[in-house]
Every structure is written in structure tokens, then in C-alpha cells.
Design a protein around this motif. Sequence first.
Motif, PDB file in Angstrom:
ATOM      1  N   ARG A   1       8.558  -1.434  -6.210  1.00  0.00           N
ATOM      2  CA  ARG A   1       9.183  -0.616  -5.171  1.00  0.00           C
ATOM      3  C   ARG A   1       8.374   0.659  -4.928  1.00  0.00           C
ATOM      4  N   GLU A   2       7.941   1.314  -5.978  1.00  0.00           N
ATOM      5  CA  GLU A   2       7.195   2.565  -5.827  1.00  0.00           C
ATOM      6  C   GLU A   2       5.887   2.324  -5.066  1.00  0.00           C
ATOM      7  N   LYS A   3       5.149   1.307  -5.460  1.00  0.00           N
ATOM      8  CA  LYS A   3       3.867   1.026  -4.820  1.00  0.00           C
ATOM      9  C   LYS A   3       4.058   0.540  -3.383  1.00  0.00           C
ATOM     10  N   PHE A   4       5.098  -0.269  -3.171  1.00  0.00           N
ATOM     11  CA  PHE A   4       5.325  -0.819  -1.835  1.00  0.00           C
ATOM     12  C   PHE A   4       5.755   0.272  -0.866  1.00  0.00           C
ATOM     13  N   GLN A   5       6.574   1.205  -1.330  1.00  0.00           N
ATOM     14  CA  GLN A   5       7.016   2.306  -0.470  1.00  0.00           C
ATOM     15  C   GLN A   5       5.832   3.139  -0.014  1.00  0.00           C
ATOM     16  N   LYS A   6       4.895   3.396  -0.921  1.00  0.00           N
ATOM     17  CA  LYS A   6       3.709   4.160  -0.546  1.00  0.00           C
ATOM     18  C   LYS A   6       2.898   3.407   0.490  1.00  0.00           C
ATOM     19  N   ARG A   7       2.772   2.108   0.311  1.00  0.00           N
ATOM     20  CA  ARG A   7       2.016   1.299   1.265  1.00  0.00           C
ATOM     21  C   ARG A   7       2.697   1.274   2.624  1.00  0.00           C
ATOM     22  N   ARG A   8       4.015   1.172   2.607  1.00  0.00           N
ATOM     23  CA  ARG A   8       4.797   1.106   3.842  1.00  0.00           C
ATOM     24  C   ARG A   8       4.641   2.379   4.666  1.00  0.00           C
ATOM     25  N   ALA A   9       4.531   3.501   3.963  1.00  0.00           N
ATOM     26  CA  ALA A   9       4.525   4.799   4.636  1.00  0.00           C
ATOM     27  C   ALA A   9       3.179   5.147   5.258  1.00  0.00           C
ATOM     28  N   THR A  10       2.138   4.424   4.888  1.00  0.00           N
ATOM     29  CA  THR A  10       0.809   4.747   5.408  1.00  0.00           C
ATOM     30  C   THR A  10       0.192   3.527   6.057  1.00  0.00           C
ATOM     31  N   GLY A  11      -0.512   3.740   7.162  1.00  0.00           N
ATOM     32  CA  GLY A  11      -1.221   2.655   7.816  1.00  0.00           C
ATOM     33  C   GLY A  11      -2.570   2.433   7.156  1.00  0.00           C
ATOM     34  N   ALA A  12      -3.217   1.308   7.491  1.00  0.00           N
ATOM     35  CA  ALA A  12      -4.506   0.991   6.901  1.00  0.00           C
ATOM     36  C   ALA A  12      -5.622   1.835   7.509  1.00  0.00           C
ATOM     37  N   GLY A  13      -5.395   2.437   8.657  1.00  0.00           N
ATOM     38  CA  GLY A  13      -6.428   3.225   9.315  1.00  0.00           C
ATOM     39  C   GLY A  13      -5.898   3.770  10.622  1.00  0.00           C
ATOM     40  N   ARG A  14      -6.762   4.446  11.375  1.00  0.00           N
ATOM     41  CA  ARG A  14      -6.322   5.091  12.614  1.00  0.00           C
ATOM     42  C   ARG A  14      -5.881   4.059  13.649  1.00  0.00           C
ATOM     43  N   LEU A  15      -6.620   2.950  13.761  1.00  0.00           N
ATOM     44  CA  LEU A  15      -6.222   1.917  14.718  1.00  0.00           C
ATOM     45  C   LEU A  15      -4.878   1.324  14.331  1.00  0.00           C
ATOM     46  N   ASP A  16      -4.709   1.064  13.032  1.00  0.00           N
ATOM     47  CA  ASP A  16      -3.448   0.517  12.545  1.00  0.00           C
ATOM     48  C   ASP A  16      -2.299   1.459  12.875  1.00  0.00           C
ATOM     49  N   GLN A  17      -2.501   2.755  12.657  1.00  0.00           N
ATOM     50  CA  GLN A  17      -1.449   3.731  12.938  1.00  0.00           C
ATOM     51  C   GLN A  17      -1.149   3.811  14.432  1.00  0.00           C
ATOM     52  N   ALA A  18      -2.202   3.726  15.265  1.00  0.00           N
ATOM     53  CA  ALA A  18      -1.987   3.780  16.714  1.00  0.00           C
ATOM     54  C   ALA A  18      -1.190   2.572  17.191  1.00  0.00           C
TER      55      ALA A  18
END
Length: 378
Positions: free
Chosen positions: A297-314
Motif C-alpha cells: 500500500r505504501e509503495k503503491f500510493q507513492k506510485r499512484r500520486a506521481t506520473g512517469a514523466g511530463r507527458l504522462d502527467q499531461a
Amino acid sequence: MEMVDWNLAVATATRLVRPGPEVSREEARDIVAELRRHAKASEEHVRAFTRMEAANPEDADTPVLVVDRPGWVRANVAGFRELLAPLLGKVEERRASIPGGAVLGAVGGKVTGVEVGMLLSFLASRVLGQYETFAPASRELPGATESGGRLLLVAPNIVHVERELDVDPHDFRMWVCLHEETHRTQFTAVPWLRDHIQMEIQSFLGETEIDPSTLLERLREAAQSLTGAKPEAEEGADAEDEPSGESRGSIVELVQTPAQREILGRLTAVMSLLEGHADYVMDGVGPQVVPSVAEIREKFQKRRATGAGRLDQALRKLLGLDAKLRQYRDGERFVRAVVEEVGMDGFNKVWTSPNTLPTKAEIAKPADWIARVHRKAD
């Protein structure tokens, strides 16, 4: 000619989707077999914890489909085709009355098919599992007798994430199955839920403006969102400046009429409930059957909260996926608060009818839902 060339959408997504992680043929067989076992075992765990049973015994045996990324694409195209049929039919009727509309439709269908395929190729490498309920049953896509649903587990994505997080693969696979099994339990135990959501989506689409110039304007705004550009009047404006406190960048935000805003509020509330309930259940059952649940849960939450990169976030912003992340968080808080106050049986009153579903405001203030649904007879 359909407004969306669905076959081209599938072909485009299949061509563009990234290959999954490398596994041997023997490893692949073992992974598929384990996911099937976990899906079966999670049924009993979830139903015991939630105290929810399938309303129709035949739906308790909903098909479990362990698929690759192209398989997920095909299943979702079938569902989109079913959901969007009324809206696209309305657009095609209008187009038929325009001189040269057939030619424009043929070209437009190809273009839209490619665009849909591109978006699906992005999503196909990110979804771990899904309870798909809208596509009609077929030989390639079997469904439950009554609800028509099927549970999809996307094996390459599950393997990719478990390796990326460096967690116990057997625990992670069970953890994912607990989440997706909760969704299957929701829909099989609450017979009206599927039709209610479909009706809300159809109402939302029915309010969609189909004037070509309006659609072109919305596409222009969507393109600006993807590139990060803003109209001059919005330069310097932050998400906090918006009345809703949310970014106007997503496609969903761009197509709203006043009526759609009301419908979207209800849809947001029910999706927050479903996703939050699944998160609550997977963590509630987890300690019994997933020894490393806290680490996962701890690791997955961190992954969920951040995108893989700028394109991913856009792209996440454009598709409204950031709003989905809030749904997990806000919905889980709602479920936890209600269960702590009135117990699991008291919480399960939420499934009585559409009238007992929480509103968007009640998701943020669980005490208001409790007061409304559990008010004393006197």
C-alpha cells in the motif's frame, strides 16, 4: 459509415501499445493460473468482509478473463461502442442532412478512430484490472447471465507494477484481485447499479452539444490543455482560482453544459463510492491474506500520486485521471467514516436504491449522509 471507425481504433491501439515485461512462456502460464486462483479465492474473502452476496446466483460465476493489453483494448472498445451508440447515432443523423456529409463522415470516422486508438494505447499499459459490464456478451467476451459483466485482469501490467515496486509478486497479485473482486461484488450484489450508471452516462451524453463549430472549439481547447498552453485571459491562473478548486484541463471539464455538471456531480459521487469501497475492502481484507499489505500500500500510493514523466502527467490531466485519484482517496475516507460510525451493515444501506447513494457533498461530509439515511423514525 460510423462516426468512429472502431476497428481502426483497435488496430491503432494494438499497434501503438507498448510491449509488456519479458516473461517466459512457462512464467506466463504460471502467472495466468495464479491470477485465476486469486480471483476465485478473493470472492469468499470480499463477500465475508462486505456482507454482500450476488442477487442472482448465476451472476456469482462471472467470467474472469486474464488478458493482455490488446485484449483489454478490445473489451473496452466493445463497451464504448455500446455506451456511445445513442450519441453517435444522433450525430450521424444530423450529418446525413448536410451536403457531402457522407464523405466527411468517412474521413472523420477514420480520424476519430485513430485518436481513440491513441488514447486507448496510453491507458492499456496502466490498467491493472477492471470489472467491465457494458459490452454485450460474445464468444470472445463472455459475460454473466444477468448482469453481462466480466472481470478483466491485465497480466502484463500487474507484472510490470509488481516488478517496478519490488514487492512480493504473489501478495501483490492477490491484493489487486481483492480490489477488482470488490467491484464485481458491487455490481452482482446490487442489480440496479449497472443500469443506474448507464442511464446517468447516457443522460450526460444526451446533453452533449453536437454543433460542429462547438465541437471544433472544444477540440482546440483540449489541444491547448495537452500542450500546457492557456488562452490569454487565463495566463497566471492556477487550479485554486477555479470555483470548483479543480483544473479545467480535462476533456470531461471541457464538454460540460449546466445540466451535464449536475449529472457529472452524481457520477463523480458514485464512482468515488465504488473506488473508495474497493480500496477500503482490499486493505481491510489484506492483513488476513496478504502478509506484506502495508508495504504494498505504501509503495503503491507513492506510485499512484506521481506520473512517469511530463507527458504522462499531461495526459493524465487531459483525461481527467487526476480526478480519479481523488475519487480513490475521498471515497475511501467516506466509507471508513461511515463504517466506523454505523458499522458495515449500516454502511450497506448505501446500496438500497439510487436515492441512498451519497451526493458529491456527502462524500466530503459523511456525517451528512448518515444523518439523511439513518435518521430516526421519530
